[in-house]
Design an enzyme around this catalytic site. Sequence first.
Site, PDB file in Angstrom:
ATOM      1  N   ARG A   1       0.982  -1.436   0.069  1.00 47.05           N
ATOM      2  CA  ARG A   1       0.430   0.086  -0.150  1.00 47.05           C
ATOM      3  C   ARG A   1       1.025   1.248  -0.014  1.00 47.05           C
ATOM      4  O   ARG A   1       0.091   2.586   0.250  1.00 47.05           O
ATOM      5  CB  ARG A   1      -0.628   0.048   1.029  1.00 47.05           C
ATOM      6  CG  ARG A   1      -2.312  -0.730   1.229  1.00 47.05           C
ATOM      7  CD  ARG A   1      -3.024  -1.024   2.353  1.00 47.05           C
ATOM      8  NE  ARG A   1      -4.522  -1.252   2.357  1.00 47.05           N
ATOM      9  CZ  ARG A   1      -4.632  -2.047   3.261  1.00 47.05           C
ATOM     10  NH1 ARG A   1      -3.514  -1.321   4.529  1.00 47.05           N
ATOM     11  NH2 ARG A   1      -5.302  -3.244   3.998  1.00 47.05           N
TER      12      ARG A   1
ATOM     13  N   ARG B   1      -3.650   6.162   0.919  1.00 47.62           N
ATOM     14  CA  ARG B   1      -4.229   7.321   1.785  1.00 47.62           C
ATOM     15  C   ARG B   1      -2.646   8.387   2.811  1.00 47.62           C
ATOM     16  O   ARG B   1      -3.430   9.917   3.589  1.00 47.62           O
ATOM     17  CB  ARG B   1      -5.895   6.441   2.300  1.00 47.62           C
ATOM     18  CG  ARG B   1      -6.475   6.555   1.832  1.00 47.62           C
ATOM     19  CD  ARG B   1      -7.801   5.654   2.737  1.00 47.62           C
ATOM     20  NE  ARG B   1      -7.638   4.668   3.170  1.00 47.62           N
ATOM     21  CZ  ARG B   1      -7.811   4.219   3.927  1.00 47.62           C
ATOM     22  NH1 ARG B   1      -8.970   5.052   4.262  1.00 47.62           N
ATOM     23  NH2 ARG B   1      -8.316   3.093   4.398  1.00 47.62           N
TER      24      ARG B   1
ATOM     25  N   ARG C   1      -7.050  11.500  -5.683  1.00 48.22           N
ATOM     26  CA  ARG C   1      -8.275  10.484  -5.788  1.00 48.22           C
ATOM     27  C   ARG C   1      -9.813  11.747  -5.252  1.00 48.22           C
ATOM     28  O   ARG C   1     -10.603  11.363  -6.071  1.00 48.22           O
ATOM     29  CB  ARG C   1      -8.195  10.099  -4.124  1.00 48.22           C
ATOM     30  CG  ARG C   1      -9.760   9.158  -3.499  1.00 48.22           C
ATOM     31  CD  ARG C   1      -9.882   7.791  -2.447  1.00 48.22           C
ATOM     32  NE  ARG C   1     -11.432   7.389  -2.697  1.00 48.22           N
ATOM     33  CZ  ARG C   1     -11.164   6.474  -1.451  1.00 48.22           C
ATOM     34  NH1 ARG C   1     -10.558   5.686  -0.910  1.00 48.22           N
ATOM     35  NH2 ARG C   1     -12.986   5.994  -2.150  1.00 48.22           N
TER      36      ARG C   1
ATOM     37  N   ASP D   1      -7.013  -2.890  -7.172  1.00 47.01           N
ATOM     38  CA  ASP D   1      -7.602  -3.290  -5.449  1.00 47.01           C
ATOM     39  C   ASP D   1      -8.039  -4.807  -6.042  1.00 47.01           C
ATOM     40  O   ASP D   1      -8.222  -5.614  -7.396  1.00 47.01           O
ATOM     41  CB  ASP D   1      -9.000  -3.196  -5.726  1.00 47.01           C
ATOM     42  CG  ASP D   1      -9.514  -2.972  -4.190  1.00 47.01           C
ATOM     43  OD1 ASP D   1     -10.141  -3.984  -4.410  1.00 47.01           O
ATOM     44  OD2 ASP D   1      -9.148  -2.252  -2.940  1.00 47.01           O
TER      45      ASP D   1
ATOM     46  N   TYR E   1     -15.383 -12.336   0.111  1.00 49.57           N
ATOM     47  CA  TYR E   1     -15.895 -10.903  -0.381  1.00 49.57           C
ATOM     48  C   TYR E   1     -16.960 -11.082  -0.326  1.00 49.57           C
ATOM     49  O   TYR E   1     -18.547 -10.896  -0.776  1.00 49.57           O
ATOM     50  CB  TYR E   1     -14.626 -10.377  -1.276  1.00 49.57           C
ATOM     51  CG  TYR E   1     -13.822  -8.991   0.169  1.00 49.57           C
ATOM     52  CD1 TYR E   1     -14.132  -8.269   0.515  1.00 49.57           C
ATOM     53  CD2 TYR E   1     -12.294  -9.768   0.096  1.00 49.57           C
ATOM     54  CE1 TYR E   1     -13.557  -7.602   1.664  1.00 49.57           C
ATOM     55  CE2 TYR E   1     -11.628  -9.775   0.911  1.00 49.57           C
ATOM     56  CZ  TYR E   1     -11.902  -7.714   1.495  1.00 49.57           C
ATOM     57  OH  TYR E   1     -10.566  -7.732   2.799  1.00 49.57           O
TER      58      TYR E   1
END
Length: 349
Positions: free
Chosen positions: A27, A31, A40, A77, A154
């Site tokens: 990552r 963020r 973003r 992702d 998921y």
Amino acid sequence: MTELKNDRFLKALAREPVDRTPIWMMRQAGRYLPEYRASRAKAGSFMDLCTNPEMACEVTLQPLERYPLDAAILFSDILTIPDAMGLGLYFETGEGPRFKKTVRTEAEVQALEVPNVDDSLGYVMKAVSTIRSALNGRVPLIGFSGSPWTLATYMIEGGSSKDFRRAKAMIYDQPEVAHLLLDKLAQTVTEYLNAQIRAGAQAVQIFDTWGGALSAQAYEEFSLRYMRQIVAGLIREHDGRKVPVILFTKNGGLWLEKMADTGCDALGLDWTINIGDARRRVGDKVALQGNMDPAVLYASPKTIRAEVKRILTDFGDHPGHIFNLGHGITPEVDPEHAKAFIEAVTELG
């Protein structure tokens, strides 16, 4: 073929001598970086960012502009695959990923099609080729996918889960349905990673984020079995260079020897295992990647440096170490602390 100016990451994956321990962060484009948050916001949403190859390239390169990293990783992702299979991925603010459809019955699994990844996920391949061109040989580019088991959790749960009760109920009550789903996912992941390799990815990583939630028997049957299938089906040489494969099972320290027997080139380690013990267990069969606790980045630069030194010492003077965090860097980390971490590795490694 553009000459690679910095190949220490690929050399370490091949367990060849390097001038210093290479480093990248899971990552690393994310963020915690203000420039990522600006990108973003400009894109409008996370999925708009993922599906725009030029913007995916922009954020992939952002951490390389700040830090002396030894690899770039495709910005995307893991859940793009279930989305391509028609489940309708979306993100709820503060809630994480969600799907408009779930897969919980035999009929729903039977109805799932293995997608043509070049069509349904063509934006990912375009991003890979765009990033490779922009890197111009600066560092290698890593492609990736989620593992079949992780993707299945998921798809069955409809999003994130703390206990995976529906997914686990399926493997115990309807193992044949679970195997049908996992086989379709393994086929798709294999094609997806091969398409990334053809587009320019120079190494690939399989993220088995939730493999550690399984029992030992269930891990072998429902997770490791399908990662082994994927590794066997991957393109292992492209553009005249070997394409290494990294397996990462979070909380998978119990099963390192079995993971190393899959034919992969390296194992990613989380922070729950001592890296020196891991190296002694797998010997020179595979390289090791890891494995500092991401929470250490909340501590002082002095503490970060001491932890880096400890991990390097524990690994010892052997080839085949890629320094990384034991999981992804978290959004609240100060970029200056990430800088202290990377500088400590480049100085001490």
